[in-house]
Design a protein around this motif. Sequence first.
Motif, short mmCIF file in Angstrom:
data_model
loop_
_atom_site.label_atom_id
_atom_site.label_comp_id
_atom_site.label_asym_id
_atom_site.label_seq_id
_atom_site.Cartn_x
_atom_site.Cartn_y
_atom_site.Cartn_z
N THR A 183 0.80 -1.23 0.00
CA THR A 183 0.00 0.00 0.00
C THR A 183 0.83 1.27 0.00
OG1 THR A 183 -0.15 -0.22 2.40
CG2 THR A 183 -1.99 -1.06 1.11
N PRO A 227 3.25 4.17 -1.09
CA PRO A 227 3.74 4.60 -2.40
C PRO A 227 5.25 4.46 -2.58
CG PRO A 227 3.04 6.49 -1.08
CD PRO A 227 2.59 5.26 -0.35
N TYR A 228 6.03 4.66 -1.55
CA TYR A 228 7.48 4.63 -1.80
C TYR A 228 8.32 4.03 -0.67
CZ TYR A 228 6.96 9.04 0.72
OH TYR A 228 6.63 10.00 1.63
N LEU A 275 12.14 4.47 -1.55
CA LEU A 275 12.38 4.38 -3.00
C LEU A 275 12.54 5.74 -3.67
CD1 LEU A 275 9.87 1.53 -3.96
CD2 LEU A 275 12.31 1.35 -3.48
N ARG A 276 12.21 6.80 -2.94
CA ARG A 276 12.48 8.14 -3.49
C ARG A 276 13.97 8.42 -3.46
NH1 ARG A 276 9.51 11.85 0.56
NH2 ARG A 276 10.85 10.51 1.79
N THR A 277 14.58 8.07 -2.34
CA THR A 277 15.98 8.46 -2.11
C THR A 277 16.94 7.27 -2.13
OG1 THR A 277 15.72 8.22 0.27
CG2 THR A 277 15.24 10.38 -0.66
N TYR A 278 16.40 6.05 -2.24
CA TYR A 278 17.22 4.83 -2.24
C TYR A 278 17.99 4.66 -0.93
CZ TYR A 278 16.17 5.35 -7.17
OH TYR A 278 15.53 5.51 -8.35
N THR A 279 17.42 5.18 0.13
CA THR A 279 18.09 5.13 1.42
C THR A 279 17.49 4.02 2.27
OG1 THR A 279 18.34 7.51 1.30
CG2 THR A 279 18.68 6.51 3.44
N ARG A 284 17.09 2.46 6.07
CA ARG A 284 17.18 2.87 7.47
C ARG A 284 16.83 1.65 8.32
NH1 ARG A 284 13.78 5.95 11.33
NH2 ARG A 284 11.99 6.00 9.95
N PRO A 334 23.09 4.80 -0.78
CA PRO A 334 21.96 5.09 -1.66
C PRO A 334 22.32 5.00 -3.14
CG PRO A 334 21.99 6.62 0.16
CD PRO A 334 23.25 5.81 0.28
N MET A 369 20.54 2.47 -5.65
CA MET A 369 19.90 2.89 -6.89
C MET A 369 20.25 1.92 -8.02
SD MET A 369 20.03 6.64 -8.72
CE MET A 369 21.63 6.52 -9.49
#
Lengths: 274, 157, 733
Positions: free
Chosen positions: C418, C420-421, C598-602, C604, C719, C723
């Motif tokens: 569910t 988004p990223y 998935l926005r920043t490929y980070t 945590r 990151p 990517m």
Amino acid sequence: MTMLFPSDLEEACEMLAASDGKAVPLAGGTDLLVHWPQRFEDHGRTFLDLSQLAELRAIRWSDSALILGGGVTYWQTLGDRAVCDAFPLLEKAGRQVGAVQIQARGTWAGNIVNASPAADGVPVLMAYDAVVELVSTQGEEEIPLSEFYLGYKQMRRRPNQLVRAVRLPRRRHDVEVFEKIGPRRAQAITKLGFAATHSAAGWRVVANSMAPTVCRCRTLEGMLEHGSPIRRPEDLMPAIRQDVSPIDDIRSTAQYRQKVFSRTLFHALFSDEK
Amino acid sequence: MTKPEHRDIGFTLNGEEIRFSGTGTERLLDVLRYRLGLPGTKEGCGEGECGACTVHLDGVPVNSCLILVGQVRNRRVDTVESVAPEALVELHTSGATQCGACTPGVVMTARFVIDHPGLLERASVRQLMAGNLCRCTGYDGIIEGIAEALRQEETSP
Amino acid sequence: MKRREGLAKLMGREAYVDDLTVADCLWGATVRSSCARGRIREVRFGEGFDWGEFVVVDHRDLPGENVIALIETDQPVLAAEAVRHVHEAVVLLAHADRDLLRRAVEAVEVVVEEEPPIFDFRQPPEPAQIQHGNDNVFKELKIEKGDVDKALAKAPVVVEGVFTTGAQEHVYLETQGMLAWVEDGVVTVKGSMQCPYYVQKALKLALGREDHEVRVVQAPTGGGFGGKEEFPSGIALHAALLALKAGKPVKLIYERGEDMVATTKRHPSWIRHRTAVDTKGRLLAQDIEVVLDAGAYATLSSVVLSRAVIHAAGPYHCENVRIRGRAVLTNAVPFGAFRGFGAPQSLFACERQMDRIASELTLDPVRIRRRNLIRDGEETATGQVITDGTDRLKVLDRALELSSFQHKRRAYLDFNDTHPYLRRGVGLATFLHGAGFTGSGEVYLASEVHVAGLADGKVEVRTANTEMGQGTQTVFTQLVTDRLGLKAEDVVIAEPDTARVPDSGPTVASRTTMVVGGLIEKACDDLRRRLGLGNEERGEVLTAALALWHRQHPGEELLGTAHYEPPDGIHWDDANYRGEAYGAFAWATYVAAVEVDLRTYTARVLDFVAVQEIGKVLHEVLARGQIQGGVVQGIGWALLEDFRFKDGAMANGQLTNYIIPTSDDVPPIRVAFLENPYAHGAQGAKGIGELPMDGPAPAIVNAVAAATGADPCTIPLTPERMMSVLEAREVAR
């Protein structure tokens, strides 16, 4: 190697003029004093200490603007509820500049005149249409922050000028976004970042670490103004390529910077789910 | 090059008035350690990154490696040497120190957080402590010590 | 008991080497090579300095051999004819004015005629790049059992994988530093170190002096992690050479940038697995190749390689195993000891490979481990039969339970569907770590410990083992108070000073508590015996007996002593790498929950659980602190600490650009212990300190794989790397 201790701004301007613009204005020192023992070339210089000038430390309001004195620190603004409420991005960005120790010393104006493309304080100020108020023995000058930089580490402040204040117009914003992407969550130099606002004055999208200077992204702003259809992050890429020119360096790659800029900006502004 | 100009520099250090002569361009860190005999404040990096050199300037934590001593004239500087042992009980118990090199800086930021619990309304202890790098503890011992001290402050009259 | 020196550290009163004030002391500094490889043609002293004011030392000032004594004799104290890496020490300077000295260092130019360097340890060298033997290989090792080729040939499934790990900088918060002076003809060095007797050995050889002519004292040490195991020998020699020439004390303190670029690091690795399994995931054969970048000199690479290969097959039973390892010269800064000592590299590969096999067979990663974990009576890769009675499945189960592993896995599937990223995943690593020295290592060390009974009724523990944060002083005190029934204030821990303490071996390899602690207990018993007391006599009886003894023997010293004796049943064949690699192993399962943006490929780490069986927990706070600190170093190695090379030198040698975790980058590390006392460790303890470096990287990367469906096999998983790994996954689909 010596220090000048002016007692007020006027004297500071006089001392700076007397040094023929050679004295180095020093406020929080969080940039200028890094690796101080190894900065041999700086040891012979004269430093003009601004950190104790009370008139520069003032946060004031006018009917139309917030006026941050040239010596206002991040920590001061973080502790000022009125500032944080009216300009929430100042809080968001301020908290991400170093950690408490840096926030307590670093100043917004110092961040501007250090002229680093990675400056974390500058994008939000620029997205709020900040105006830099400069002063010297020759008089006063005002420069919009978005026109302040000329190139990498180049700016329109002349060596005999000091930043008296940074003025932020009071506006109602319906969009206020700030993202800092660094190598870790706290206390990090930015790989890329941006601030975006929308108000009656229009869209502002400002990127850092994406070009030789912190800069407004006019193509992106234009797309937003015209309401161009943006369905995926990739739709932003042509505009990003026009607006910025990131590089590969020790902290990241051009490809990562562009791609993550498009993705974070997309999710900040266009994604339905937040 | 202009001749270095020496002058009297005075400030309040750990509650006492200090006066000495200098150009003002030495780092506060070096003055504390090598001129004033207070080596409790450590140098970890000299670039404002690790926080081992944290002292309080007018009550707020700052990196003493990024301040020239001339900048603190007429101001109040407090170092780890000013902290009473009673203020360190919780940190001692929780395992907040291992090798001890980051510890004086950790203590100065930790005490600031403990003495200003209102800060926690807008930031977490972990965020407020992010300017003090520690390579030994993994931070849990530090964070728990601060949390326990905050609980003590809350319950004590 | 609270940490003994804890309050002094919290109050800033612990005096590290740079905190010591010495009258008439000079500052020392090091002039280094700026070239990776070549012949030294000239050293130019620039204009604008009165060089007569400086103490200047080069290789010609060495009274003894120009060698930093260690396993090999290849590393010079100061480069003489040639340099092998950037930042190699060539000339030393000393002066009273530190600022002037810093400038002077910049004004000395080492002119080098360049020769072809080699930087890629995975490529065979060109003839012109050969600098050691005929292939640049410092050390080769092989472990073999069963018939791997046959098993691979007929196995239903063979999974291959290549894994790489990066260099890692220790970032002890106190940089390297030494103070040296000459007193009554004795060269004395005091500073930051793990192993005073290593330093003494190096001083003797290079200064051409006898035992009694060199004295080494450990100052309080602000972190080591292996970085102060062998490296301090060189800097101690540098300080000593300057002090000898100056006729004055010299303090040599590295600044952070110098420390980062010039000192040893964790060995980068390239590891390949070919694993044969049946369709249910049972291991049929493990064929493993381990290659380590050793850097420019041999340092401890052969031993690091040894640990890497011994741990490479993991905590599993497999009939057919072949492990080939080699450590290879490059013109990078020499790699050396670092917490875990090769095992983190090979365990990362092993545990990542287990998940990849599970994925290939669509098996549960827990189930494949459960199926293969070594049971009592089964053999390790070296043929060591495990009979310690530890329930390794229980260690695994405890970690699963504490971390809510299965619950998280299900919940994350829904979350990932569910969101988004953000993608969440949970991963585990099951592993072992040998406690203490390998095989017959302790026999060679022949450690000795003294416990002195003092006239005032106190006892003094005299060992060469150092406190660097891990809690040596506290644990030693506790062992003595428990053994002799004394109060903590009646136990004195002697300063590690080669003039006063016996050689109880180095403070490395998690041996201090287990081995040296055990010797302290024996020395306590010996002390009682010398007093004519039985082992049941404690406390006041002992104190009174001490006072009486001293009245009867005025001016004499009462020493309880103990020497290392190997436990029975330890047989190690160093030539063939067969037998009991360790007296005991610690066993662990770590579980990481991560979130990938998935926005920043980070990535945590959201939650981390570390469960281990370590024999016996002697001090809960210290033990937990060791695990938590090690795990956070492991998180750094896995995700953040991207060591960048330029011509073999560290290109990001500042804390601003070499990123270690802050308090805000890590979650609370949740630690649990299981106990199964080890007969030959102090109070049943096994080693602990290295364990937490092994598990985090594979657990985290496995969690990233679970979260994203990608197949990352390289760390640090920055990151930027994430990517490209995620893009590769997209292409693969």
